[in-house]
Design a protein around this motif. Sequence first.
Motif, PDB file in Angstrom:
ATOM      1  N   PHE A 101     -29.811 -16.454  -9.213  1.00  0.00           N
ATOM      2  CA  PHE A 101     -29.371 -15.147  -9.410  1.00  0.00           C
ATOM      3  C   PHE A 101     -28.430 -15.371 -10.624  1.00  0.00           C
ATOM      4  N   ALA A 102     -28.320 -14.085 -11.452  1.00  0.00           N
ATOM      5  CA  ALA A 102     -27.901 -14.187 -12.541  1.00  0.00           C
ATOM      6  C   ALA A 102     -26.575 -14.725 -12.637  1.00  0.00           C
ATOM      7  N   GLU A 103     -26.321 -14.976 -14.027  1.00  0.00           N
ATOM      8  CA  GLU A 103     -25.411 -16.028 -14.582  1.00  0.00           C
ATOM      9  C   GLU A 103     -23.865 -14.543 -13.950  1.00  0.00           C
ATOM     10  N   GLY A 104     -23.105 -15.489 -14.133  1.00  0.00           N
ATOM     11  CA  GLY A 104     -21.783 -14.681 -13.397  1.00  0.00           C
ATOM     12  C   GLY A 104     -21.320 -14.076 -12.202  1.00  0.00           C
ATOM     13  N   GLN A 105     -23.202 -14.278 -11.272  1.00  0.00           N
ATOM     14  CA  GLN A 105     -23.430 -13.586  -9.985  1.00  0.00           C
ATOM     15  C   GLN A 105     -24.399 -14.487  -8.776  1.00  0.00           C
ATOM     16  N   ARG A 106     -23.243 -15.716  -9.781  1.00  0.00           N
ATOM     17  CA  ARG A 106     -23.950 -16.909  -8.370  1.00  0.00           C
ATOM     18  C   ARG A 106     -22.916 -17.521  -6.507  1.00  0.00           C
ATOM     19  N   PRO A 107     -23.664 -17.133  -5.858  1.00  0.00           N
ATOM     20  CA  PRO A 107     -22.813 -16.711  -4.834  1.00  0.00           C
ATOM     21  C   PRO A 107     -22.345 -18.404  -4.265  1.00  0.00           C
ATOM     22  N   GLU A 108     -21.174 -18.831  -3.620  1.00  0.00           N
ATOM     23  CA  GLU A 108     -21.227 -19.997  -2.481  1.00  0.00           C
ATOM     24  C   GLU A 108     -22.512 -19.835  -1.483  1.00  0.00           C
ATOM     25  N   MET A 109     -22.420 -20.960  -1.777  1.00  0.00           N
ATOM     26  CA  MET A 109     -23.489 -21.411  -0.668  1.00  0.00           C
ATOM     27  C   MET A 109     -22.853 -21.994   0.415  1.00  0.00           C
ATOM     28  N   ARG A 110     -22.736 -21.464   2.121  1.00  0.00           N
ATOM     29  CA  ARG A 110     -22.473 -22.053   2.942  1.00  0.00           C
ATOM     30  C   ARG A 110     -23.168 -22.633   4.247  1.00  0.00           C
ATOM     31  N   ASP A 111     -23.471 -24.078   4.930  1.00  0.00           N
ATOM     32  CA  ASP A 111     -24.222 -23.650   6.195  1.00  0.00           C
ATOM     33  C   ASP A 111     -23.669 -23.701   7.478  1.00  0.00           C
ATOM     34  N   TYR A 112     -24.234 -22.792   8.134  1.00  0.00           N
ATOM     35  CA  TYR A 112     -23.966 -21.921   9.521  1.00  0.00           C
ATOM     36  C   TYR A 112     -25.226 -22.458  10.819  1.00  0.00           C
ATOM     37  N   THR A 113     -24.863 -22.247  12.147  1.00  0.00           N
ATOM     38  CA  THR A 113     -25.554 -22.893  12.604  1.00  0.00           C
ATOM     39  C   THR A 113     -26.292 -21.133  13.302  1.00  0.00           C
ATOM     40  N   PRO A 114     -27.446 -21.303  13.767  1.00  0.00           N
ATOM     41  CA  PRO A 114     -28.015 -19.742  14.160  1.00  0.00           C
ATOM     42  C   PRO A 114     -27.509 -20.576  15.641  1.00  0.00           C
ATOM     43  N   ARG A 115     -26.574 -18.931  16.305  1.00  0.00           N
ATOM     44  CA  ARG A 115     -26.067 -18.947  17.659  1.00  0.00           C
ATOM     45  C   ARG A 115     -27.032 -18.910  18.885  1.00  0.00           C
ATOM     46  N   TYR A 116     -28.020 -17.585  18.993  1.00  0.00           N
ATOM     47  CA  TYR A 116     -27.574 -16.988  19.454  1.00  0.00           C
ATOM     48  C   TYR A 116     -28.996 -16.215  18.353  1.00  0.00           C
ATOM     49  N   TRP A 117     -29.950 -15.531  18.852  1.00  0.00           N
ATOM     50  CA  TRP A 117     -30.769 -14.034  18.096  1.00  0.00           C
ATOM     51  C   TRP A 117     -31.803 -13.890  18.486  1.00  0.00           C
ATOM     52  N   SER A 118     -32.516 -12.371  18.461  1.00  0.00           N
ATOM     53  CA  SER A 118     -34.027 -11.838  18.545  1.00  0.00           C
ATOM     54  C   SER A 118     -34.883 -11.445  17.695  1.00  0.00           C
ATOM     55  N   VAL A 119     -35.385 -12.352  17.131  1.00  0.00           N
ATOM     56  CA  VAL A 119     -36.593 -11.441  16.225  1.00  0.00           C
ATOM     57  C   VAL A 119     -36.922 -10.484  16.559  1.00  0.00           C
ATOM     58  N   ALA A 120     -37.183  -9.990  18.533  1.00  0.00           N
ATOM     59  CA  ALA A 120     -38.119  -8.530  18.234  1.00  0.00           C
ATOM     60  C   ALA A 120     -36.648  -7.251  17.921  1.00  0.00           C
ATOM     61  N   GLU A 121     -34.937  -8.420  18.684  1.00  0.00           N
ATOM     62  CA  GLU A 121     -34.512  -6.938  18.217  1.00  0.00           C
ATOM     63  C   GLU A 121     -33.487  -6.892  17.292  1.00  0.00           C
ATOM     64  N   GLY A 122     -34.035  -7.439  15.993  1.00  0.00           N
ATOM     65  CA  GLY A 122     -33.495  -8.038  14.983  1.00  0.00           C
ATOM     66  C   GLY A 122     -31.819  -8.596  14.985  1.00  0.00           C
ATOM     67  N   TRP A 123     -31.750  -9.512  15.202  1.00  0.00           N
ATOM     68  CA  TRP A 123     -30.209  -9.487  15.646  1.00  0.00           C
ATOM     69  C   TRP A 123     -29.411 -10.764  15.486  1.00  0.00           C
ATOM     70  N   ILE A 124     -28.715 -11.513  15.114  1.00  0.00           N
ATOM     71  CA  ILE A 124     -28.620 -12.652  15.053  1.00  0.00           C
ATOM     72  C   ILE A 124     -26.927 -13.567  14.888  1.00  0.00           C
ATOM     73  N   ASP A 125     -26.631 -13.763  15.404  1.00  0.00           N
ATOM     74  CA  ASP A 125     -25.071 -13.749  16.390  1.00  0.00           C
ATOM     75  C   ASP A 125     -24.877 -15.647  14.913  1.00  0.00           C
ATOM     76  N   LEU A 126     -23.817 -15.723  14.088  1.00  0.00           N
ATOM     77  CA  LEU A 126     -22.959 -16.664  13.884  1.00  0.00           C
ATOM     78  C   LEU A 126     -21.302 -17.221  14.278  1.00  0.00           C
ATOM     79  N   ASP A 127     -21.654 -17.885  14.367  1.00  0.00           N
ATOM     80  CA  ASP A 127     -19.722 -18.363  15.302  1.00  0.00           C
ATOM     81  C   ASP A 127     -19.287 -18.905  13.842  1.00  0.00           C
ATOM     82  N   PHE A 128     -18.082 -18.181  13.040  1.00  0.00           N
ATOM     83  CA  PHE A 128     -17.527 -18.881  11.835  1.00  0.00           C
ATOM     84  C   PHE A 128     -16.069 -19.746  12.759  1.00  0.00           C
ATOM     85  N   VAL A 129     -15.279 -20.913  12.562  1.00  0.00           N
ATOM     86  CA  VAL A 129     -14.488 -20.640  12.659  1.00  0.00           C
ATOM     87  C   VAL A 129     -13.315 -20.410  10.888  1.00  0.00           C
TER      88      VAL A 129
END
Length: 268
Positions: free
Chosen positions: A78-106
């Motif tokens: 990432f360029a200086e000044g554009q660096r994002p914060e990174m956090r970990d989340y669990t893929p809860r449900y997804w479908s590669v064929a349909e192209g979607w993923i659900d993440l659950d955020f507390v």
Amino acid sequence: MSETIDPRAPQRVRHDTRMRLLDVVSVTDITPLMRRIRLTGDLEGFASVGHADHIKVFIFPEGVAPHIVPIGERGAEFAEGQRPEMRDYTPRYWSVAEGWIDLDFVLHGDGPASGWAAQAAVGQTLLIAGPRGSLVVPPAYDWYLLAGDETALPALGRRIEELPAGSKIVAVIEVDSAAEEQSFETAANLSLTYVYRDGRPAGTTSLILDTIKSLSFPAGDAYAYIAGESSMSKAVKAHLIETRSFNPEYIKAAGYWLLGEADAKEPH
Ligand SMILES: Cc1cc2nc3c(=O)[nH]c(=O)nc-3n(C[C@H](O)[C@H](O)[C@H](O)COP(=O)(O)OP(=O)(O)OC[C@H]3O[C@@H](n4cnc5c(N)ncnc54)[C@H](O)[C@@H]3O)c2cc1C
């Protein structure tokens, strides 16, 4: 001399790490403090074979649109000044064929990831990467102990749902109140206890440890998966080894977050 291979030993699987810029297509509060966000886009090559896998979510500084960058030897460039914060989340449900993923955020009220989820709206984008690897625990144990707070609900839910018929699961999950309970479809034989903080801040009680201490466990060898606030996870692991004679090889205790510290996680 040939080495004896333990058929119950957890297996590590590596995946190609790819960044994916995905669109938010729905935002649903599945309970008052748990927000499910569905993302769509190119999921080709996405794999998550372990219930406790995680992806990284990237939260960019205000005014910087989420974008993909090359991944070099020292990580994402990432360029200086554009660096994002990174956090970990669990893929809860997804479908590669349909192209979607659900993440659950507390929605815990503090921090870039929780803050992003709190304002998330259809039409926004989110950059994710991973999972880089998976830990696959064979369904070969006499029973399974699962414990954690609400940050572990996605991982614990996946495990409860994936274990086959005949598996015995003892689960202890801490949430704020009965309104935060989730129920799971499973073929396994599940004994699930929810414990409630009743308004006390997350990470400040010993509810999970106290409940586990009070339980009579089934007979036989168990695999324990514990995840949530780091001190809780560590204390439960110590109890299982020191008092309940668990084999340390058959425990995975993960610090998903640490009370009072941003971006903190640790394996125990
Ligand atoms: C492998 C793995 C998988 C995970 N999966 C999920 C998941 O699917 N869903 C999910 O919601 N979380 C999950 N987590 C936990 C999540 O990554 C952390 O809670 C993370 O700290 C959230 O980032 P933040 O930007 O909101 O807060 P941070 O900036 O990291 O922290 C800010 C402040 O908030 C506190 N804090 C962090 N999390 C909580 C919390 N849950 N409750 C109360 N206070 C908190 C910190 O102690 C700190 O004081 C996972 C963590 C790991 C390691």
